[in-house]
Motif scaffolding. Sequence first.
Motif, PDB file in Angstrom:
ATOM      1  N   TYR A   7       0.871  -1.194   0.000  1.00 19.01           N
ATOM      2  CA  TYR A   7       0.000   0.000   0.000  1.00 19.01           C
ATOM      3  C   TYR A   7       0.895   1.226   0.000  1.00 19.01           C
ATOM      4  O   TYR A   7       1.967   1.228   0.609  1.00 19.01           O
ATOM      5  N   ASP A   8       0.448   2.276  -0.669  1.00 20.87           N
ATOM      6  CA  ASP A   8       1.165   3.549  -0.589  1.00 20.87           C
ATOM      7  C   ASP A   8       0.203   4.693  -0.856  1.00 20.87           C
ATOM      8  O   ASP A   8      -0.809   4.524  -1.540  1.00 20.87           O
ATOM      9  N   SER A   9       0.513   5.835  -0.296  1.00 22.91           N
ATOM     10  CA  SER A   9      -0.253   7.051  -0.590  1.00 22.91           C
ATOM     11  C   SER A   9       0.708   8.229  -0.610  1.00 22.91           C
ATOM     12  O   SER A   9       1.721   8.219   0.088  1.00 22.91           O
ATOM     13  N   HIS A  10       0.421   9.190  -1.456  1.00 27.34           N
ATOM     14  CA  HIS A  10       1.227  10.413  -1.528  1.00 27.34           C
ATOM     15  C   HIS A  10       0.300  11.603  -1.731  1.00 27.34           C
ATOM     16  O   HIS A  10      -0.792  11.476  -2.289  1.00 27.34           O
ATOM     17  N   ARG A  11       0.801  12.754  -1.309  1.00 25.06           N
ATOM     18  CA  ARG A  11       0.067  14.000  -1.457  1.00 25.06           C
ATOM     19  C   ARG A  11       0.187  14.518  -2.899  1.00 25.06           C
ATOM     20  O   ARG A  11       1.262  14.396  -3.505  1.00 25.06           O
ATOM     21  N   CYS A  41       4.421   2.089  -8.358  1.00 27.05           N
ATOM     22  CA  CYS A  41       5.670   1.310  -8.237  1.00 27.05           C
ATOM     23  C   CYS A  41       5.966   0.991  -6.770  1.00 27.05           C
ATOM     24  O   CYS A  41       6.375  -0.130  -6.454  1.00 27.05           O
ATOM     25  N   HIS A  42       5.753   1.956  -5.883  1.00 22.72           N
ATOM     26  CA  HIS A  42       6.073   1.733  -4.461  1.00 22.72           C
ATOM     27  C   HIS A  42       5.194   0.630  -3.871  1.00 22.72           C
ATOM     28  O   HIS A  42       5.671  -0.203  -3.092  1.00 22.72           O
ATOM     29  N   SER A  43       3.911   0.615  -4.236  1.00 21.28           N
ATOM     30  CA  SER A  43       3.028  -0.420  -3.674  1.00 21.28           C
ATOM     31  C   SER A  43       3.395  -1.795  -4.233  1.00 21.28           C
ATOM     32  O   SER A  43       3.350  -2.796  -3.505  1.00 21.28           O
TER      33      SER A  43
HETATM   34 MG    MG Z   1       5.808   6.013  -1.628  1.00 23.60          MG
END
Ligand code: MG
Length: 157
Positions: A7-11, A41-43
């Motif tokens: 899982y990932d989240s960004h502003r 990609c990060h997730s």
């Molecule tokens: Mg990230």
Amino acid sequence: MRIGIGYDSHRLVEGRKLILGGVEIPYEKGLKGHSDGDLLCHSIIDALLGAAGLGDIGAFFPDTDPRWKDADSLLMLKSIVNTISEKGYLVVWTDAIVITEKPKLAGYINNIKESISSTGIPLSSVNIKAKTNEGMGFIGKGEGMAAIATCLLEVKT
Ligand code: MG
């Protein structure tokens, strides 16, 4: 078989390019992050590392390390695909969801899949989906995006 989740989240902020799965997508805002902010990609990286039992993205690419400043996350993914391959795993399947209110991603899904396949995950083993958050929460307000990924690894014989 080994399964992993990421899982990932960004502003979302002005003055940044929007990069998802290594593909630049025209939009008025981009994802804030130490790297290029590519949360897809990060997730996927975290799903692969989870399945391989190798911890998480922070252990490989700490956001305190200047080497990863504005880094191309597709190259980070490629390096993790190499790492798990060296550990004896084969990527059988990867499925991911990008959750965002805007922009609409349907027209970019094939490009994103092809881009991800450049990391060594076979094109026939990648599925990418996009959803909105029905106007709710930080995603609904357009303050940020999130992504969830799963992957299945097979131990090479
Ligand atoms: Mg990230």
